[in-house]
Motif scaffolding. Structure first.
Motif, PDB file in Angstrom:
ATOM      1  N   ARG A  53      43.192  44.572  43.717  1.00 60.71           N
ATOM      2  CA  ARG A  53      42.780  43.549  42.754  1.00 60.71           C
ATOM      3  C   ARG A  53      41.362  43.096  43.075  1.00 60.71           C
ATOM      4  N   LEU A  54      40.453  43.311  42.121  1.00 58.81           N
ATOM      5  CA  LEU A  54      39.049  42.966  42.289  1.00 58.81           C
ATOM      6  C   LEU A  54      38.594  42.054  41.164  1.00 58.81           C
ATOM      7  N   GLY A  55      37.746  41.098  41.523  1.00 60.62           N
ATOM      8  CA  GLY A  55      37.107  40.254  40.528  1.00 60.62           C
ATOM      9  C   GLY A  55      35.652  40.654  40.374  1.00 60.62           C
ATOM     10  N   ASP A  56      34.786  39.676  40.184  1.00 58.67           N
ATOM     11  CA  ASP A  56      33.366  39.948  39.994  1.00 58.67           C
ATOM     12  C   ASP A  56      32.567  39.905  41.294  1.00 58.67           C
ATOM     13  N   GLY A  57      33.181  39.390  42.370  1.00 57.44           N
ATOM     14  CA  GLY A  57      32.434  39.209  43.610  1.00 57.44           C
ATOM     15  C   GLY A  57      31.893  40.502  44.176  1.00 57.44           C
ATOM     16  N   VAL A  58      32.698  41.576  44.140  1.00 62.16           N
ATOM     17  CA  VAL A  58      32.273  42.830  44.751  1.00 62.16           C
ATOM     18  C   VAL A  58      31.058  43.413  44.055  1.00 62.16           C
ATOM     19  N   ASP A  59      30.873  43.104  42.778  1.00 62.56           N
ATOM     20  CA  ASP A  59      29.724  43.640  42.053  1.00 62.56           C
ATOM     21  C   ASP A  59      28.406  43.037  42.530  1.00 62.56           C
ATOM     22  N   ARG A  60      28.478  41.955  43.289  1.00 63.42           N
ATOM     23  CA  ARG A  60      27.263  41.323  43.809  1.00 63.42           C
ATOM     24  C   ARG A  60      26.838  41.906  45.145  1.00 63.42           C
ATOM     25  N   VAL A  61      27.633  42.818  45.694  1.00 65.35           N
ATOM     26  CA  VAL A  61      27.352  43.367  47.023  1.00 65.35           C
ATOM     27  C   VAL A  61      26.781  44.778  46.882  1.00 65.35           C
TER      28      VAL A  61
END
Length: 490
Positions: free
Chosen positions: A165-173
């Motif tokens: 389960r992924l949200g938007d946070g990983v896209d900032r890394v």
């Protein structure tokens, strides 16, 4: 200072990183090789909680989260939950899972996928050459293999079956990928997929993703510890090859068909669209089968793109029924489901009142090529032609999760007199081109009737990306070859 958190694949622990960790520490880094909970009740959520807890305990250093194989799943989730604590994610011999994907989707061993469909007991670790079911053993010494055998532990089933389960946070890394070329594809394959594959892959183009290659198998931390440590340092500093797309880079979803075609109406029957010609009576039919895998949640599905509509309308303009199908090849493990969708579409097409059920052709594109295996192995008498455009005809490196049933090369033994039309792109990606050459070698041994339409300067998906007179001529020739076979006597 940089802190490296190293997370290994299934059955392993922090020990698998010993050689890499020693070199990183020698370079002045803080290193955390992780041994995740191996208890029978542990799941992906357990491992995510362990990593987020570790991130919270690490002090000031910027953190590089490294995930090998299964390890990329808890790494991505931890980065998603603590994006401000992670400077970079590094994939090592790992897939590209998305939100909702269980790690099981990327497991290469069919027997494991079948077992975990109904069994929640931990998986016993492989032994000896059984490790090859999980990835290439290229470069592993006898001592390396013995170490894997001695130290490996059972893998809790829920770590592989719980969805990520992924949200938007990983896209900032920012992220980097270490492509192990003896185990799977290299950067050139990624570049091709970014250009021609599912839209979700376009995020890999640009400054947020970097790529490295190692001439290693699935275990570079054992076979190439110095080289991998060096790559991790370079990744942490922002180095690596970038994939770029031109601002005007087209998507086949947006590009109009390269031939002028009539604006003919179509009928929708479930997953099947039918484009009848302006002609009386029952007519032969050609079913166009898209490639993949394609995104499950895409709003413009393959049959609604100008690409496949154009082919279908062009066929209808020549007096045969053009048809398209949306099959559910959303992952490399979906070929059986896609094959079922295709078989259902064929039955619907043959039952259509405008179709001659005894004169049918299938035209399969790109990654859909593996679906040809069923039809090559035992072609029914009403199948008058099988066409293949820049197809994948054997499992290239990294596609080991595809069921062994879908091997067109092996299926040629049963093809008999079925005529084939093969459209071959001269600038095809080498891994895909190799499967075509393997197929043609086998076809020659079996005496299979194959007409080859060569597009010497064409790329994969040349109709959309190489809109030249040569591309148009190739489409015209290929269509004529298919129509002549489906419209005539076998």
């Amino acid at each position: 200072m940089t802190a490296y958190v190293l997370v290994g694949g299934a059955f392993t622990g922090g020990w698998v990183w010993d050689g890499v960790a020693e070199r990183l520490r020698g370079a002045g880094a803080e290193v955390h090789p992780v041994t995740l909970d191996g208890g029978p009740e542990a799941g992906l959520g357990t491992h995510i909680a362990e990593l987020t807890g570790l991130l919270d305990r690490i002090g000031d250093p910027e953190v590089v989260l490294v995930g090998h194989d299964y390890g990329i799943h808890p790494v991505l989730a931890a980065a998603d939950r603590r994006p401000d604590r992670v400077a970079r994610i590094v994939y090592v011999a790992a897939g590209l899972p998305s939100d909702g994907d269980p790690a099981l989707l990327l497991v290469r061993d069919e027997t494991v996928r079948a077992r975990l469909a109904h069994d929640t007991e931990p998986l016993p670790p492989p032994r000896g050459q059984e490790w090859a079911r999980w990835g290439s053993l290229d470069g592993l010494s006898a001592a390396d293999l013995d170490r894997l055998d001695r130290l490996a532990v059972p893998q809790p089933a829920r770590t592989l079956t719980e969805p990520l389960r992924l949200g938007d946070g990983v896209d900032r890394v920012p992220a980097a990928a270490v492509m192990c070329t003896a185990d799977g594809p290299g950067v050139d394959v990624v570049e091709m997929l970014v250009r021609t594959g599912p839209p979700r892959l376009r995020k890999l183009a640009g400054p947020g993703y970097a790529f490295f290659e190692l001439p290693a198998g699935h275990w570079p931390m054992l076979t190439h510890p110095a080289e991998l440590a060096d790559v991790l340092v370079r990744a942490a500093s922002g180095e690596g090859r970038r994939i770029t797309l031109a601002d005007d880079q087209p998507s086949y979803e947006d590009v109009e068909f390269l031939l002028d075609v009539p604006e003919l109406p179509y009928e929708r029957h479930g997953r099947l669209d039918v484009y009848p010609p302006d002609a009386e009576g029952r007519r032969p039919a050609v079913l166009l089968v898209h490639g993949g895998p394609v995104d499950a949640d895409r709003t413009l599905t393959p049959r609604d793109t100008p690409f496949y509509r154009g082919y279908a309308r062009h066929l209808a303009g020549l007096g045969v029924v053009g048809a398209t199908v949306d099959h559910r090849l959303h992952a490399l493990t979906d070929y059986a489901r896609a094959a079922g969708d295709l078989a259902e579409a064929v039955d619907r097409l043959r039952a259509h009142p405008r179709v001659d059920p005894d004169r049918i052709a299938l035209w399969i594109f790109s990654g859909g090529g593996l679906l040809a295996a069923d039809w090559l192995a035992a072609p029914p008498p009403w199948l008058r032609c099988l066409a293949l455009s820049y197809p994948v005809l054997a499992a290239p490196p990294g596609w080991e999760t595809v069921e062994v049933r879908f091997r067109p090369v092996a299926a040629l033994a049963g093809t008999g007199p079925l005529p084939l039309v093969l459209v071959r792109a001269g600038r095809e990606h080498p891994a895909f081109a190799a499967t075509v050459e393997e197929f043609l070698d086998a076809a020659g041994k079996h005496g299979t009737d194959v007409e080859i339409v060569d597009v010497p300067d064409g790329r994969h998906g040349f109709e959309a990306f190489d809109r030249t007179d040569a591309s148009r001529a190739a489409v015209v020739r290929a269509v004529r070859a298919v129509v002549d076979r489906v419209d005539g006597a076998r």
